[in-house]
Design a protein around this motif. Structure first.
Motif, PDB file in Angstrom:
ATOM      1  N   MET A  94       0.824  -1.207   0.000  1.00 42.88           N
ATOM      2  CA  MET A  94       0.000   0.000   0.000  1.00 42.88           C
ATOM      3  C   MET A  94       0.859   1.258   0.000  1.00 42.88           C
ATOM      4  N   ASN A 126       0.429   6.061  -7.286  1.00 40.95           N
ATOM      5  CA  ASN A 126      -0.913   6.427  -7.726  1.00 40.95           C
ATOM      6  C   ASN A 126      -1.386   7.762  -7.197  1.00 40.95           C
ATOM      7  N   ASP A 173      -6.872  -3.653  -4.949  1.00 40.90           N
ATOM      8  CA  ASP A 173      -6.097  -3.483  -6.180  1.00 40.90           C
ATOM      9  C   ASP A 173      -4.837  -4.349  -6.144  1.00 40.90           C
ATOM     10  N   LEU A 174      -4.154  -4.337  -4.998  1.00 37.14           N
ATOM     11  CA  LEU A 174      -2.942  -5.145  -4.844  1.00 37.14           C
ATOM     12  C   LEU A 174      -3.256  -6.634  -4.904  1.00 37.14           C
ATOM     13  N   HIS A 188       1.700   1.616  -3.527  1.00 39.04           N
ATOM     14  CA  HIS A 188       0.473   1.993  -4.239  1.00 39.04           C
ATOM     15  C   HIS A 188       0.190   3.485  -4.103  1.00 39.04           C
ATOM     16  N   TYR A 189       0.269   4.021  -2.864  1.00 33.15           N
ATOM     17  CA  TYR A 189      -0.031   5.454  -2.725  1.00 33.15           C
ATOM     18  C   TYR A 189       1.062   6.317  -3.351  1.00 33.15           C
ATOM     19  N   ARG A 220      -6.996   0.288  -2.170  1.00 28.81           N
ATOM     20  CA  ARG A 220      -5.577  -0.044  -2.322  1.00 28.81           C
ATOM     21  C   ARG A 220      -5.340  -1.534  -2.097  1.00 28.81           C
ATOM     22  N   LEU A 231       4.619  -1.745  -9.755  1.00 31.55           N
ATOM     23  CA  LEU A 231       3.429  -0.915  -9.933  1.00 31.55           C
ATOM     24  C   LEU A 231       3.681   0.226 -10.910  1.00 31.55           C
TER      25      LEU A 231
END
Length: 321
Positions: A123, A130, A279-280, A126-127, A276, A157
């Motif tokens: 995560m 994204n 999505d992962l 991810h952040y 998140r 990612l």
């Protein structure tokens, strides 16, 4: 139950296995039988005293397992549900009580080890790609510690979003691992100056963003690697904190942006947390995101696992099982 109880701050030796009473979930909480726990730098910062925590304290901010009991008001996480969490303490134990709002379901096709190895770092990655600097197709980014757990996930990612990735590593073996994750170019910082290599690889332009979880040792090179109006996302400090920065340096580097983000602020809303995590997990289930586990340790050897992580010799994620 067994738990690692931190009664004083210090070196890895202060992580001692103890017998303690089983916790009981209160309103809005769930009791989880823990099967696997991620080992993270935040655990080291808390154990060493760099981050203050109330003592005694059961460390571990990330884990996965099965719901054993629920407190009043919890309706969407039934007993027997496989779940995971990040950013709540208590993972270094056989059982943990966690606020239900922080817990996410783990789908079939994703193991507890994978979930425990993925959530916090995944995560975070991810952040970063994204939200902090949404990576655009075709742009070039720089990822420090590219063979580490977070670095590998940022790389993967970013490649999903169509970026060109330059990674930094310390050895031939780590270069191989980084390239296997999708890095287009790899710089061995033990052999060449990073900023100089990045300028060569970008025709002098610099990169759109630098994702830097290392801190003190890499900050100057990160700043010098950016293109004008680029973004330096300083999300960790495994080598130590960065000294105070004169804002004029950001101007001189090309009106660049410096941010010090934290995962907690990007999963505070439950809908965002679930987005998140889901999505992962979806990428893992489709075989498009590999969760590399670099080492497995029994719970009693939590100190050894943290020492190995702190050595920066590891690749992938370390887990306590």
């Amino acid at each position: 139950m067994r738990a690692i109880v931190l009664e004083e701050t210090g070196g890895p030796e202060v992580l001692r296995l103890s017998e303690v009473p089983d916790p009981v979930p209160g309103p809005g909480e769930v009791l989880i039988d823990v099967e696997a726990r991620g080992v993270n730098f935040i655990d080291i910062y808390q154990r060493s005293g760099q981050y203050s925590v109330p003592l005694p304290f059961v460390p571990g901010m990330e884990a996965a397992g099965t719901v054993a009991a629920v407190g009043e008001g919890v309706e969407d996480l039934p007993v027997g549900q496989r779940v995971g969490w990040a950013m709540a303490p208590g993972a270094y134990a056989d059982r943990a009580v966690v606020k239900a709002a922080l817990v996410v379901p783990v789908p079939e096709g994703v193991s507890s080890e994978q979930a425990a190895a993925l959530l916090l770092q995944g995560m975070t990655a991810h952040y970063l790609v994204n939200s902090v600097h949404p990576v655009a197709e075709g742009e070039t980014i720089l990822v420090h510690a590219a063979a580490g757990g977070t670095g590998l996930l940022i790389t993967r990612l970013a490649k999903e979003r169509g970026a060109r990735v330059i990674g930094t590593v310390s050895s031939e073996e780590k270069e191989r691992i980084s390239r296997a994750a999708g890095a287009d170019e790899v710089v061995r910082y033990t052999e060449v100056p990073v900023a100089e290599a990045v300028r060569d690889l970008t025709g002098g332009a610099g990169v759109a963003a630098v994702y830097d979880g290392v801190g003190s040792d890499t900050f100057d090179a990160s700043l010098a690697s950016l293109r004008p109006r680029g973004v330096l996302a300083l999300f960790g400090q495994s080598s130590g904190p960065v000294a105070p920065v004169d804002p004029q340096r950001l101007n001189a580097a090309g009106s660049v942006y410096l941010t010090r983000p934290s995962l907690a602020h990007f999963v505070a809303d439950r809908a965002e947390l679930l987005w998140r995590a889901e999505d992962l997990f979806s990428l893992v289930g489709k075989g498009r995101l590999d969760v590399r586990i670099g080492g497995r340790y029994p719970l009693a050897e939590a100190g050894a696992a943290q020492a190995e992580l702190a050595s920066r010799r590891t690749t992938g994620k370390l887990v306590l099982v």
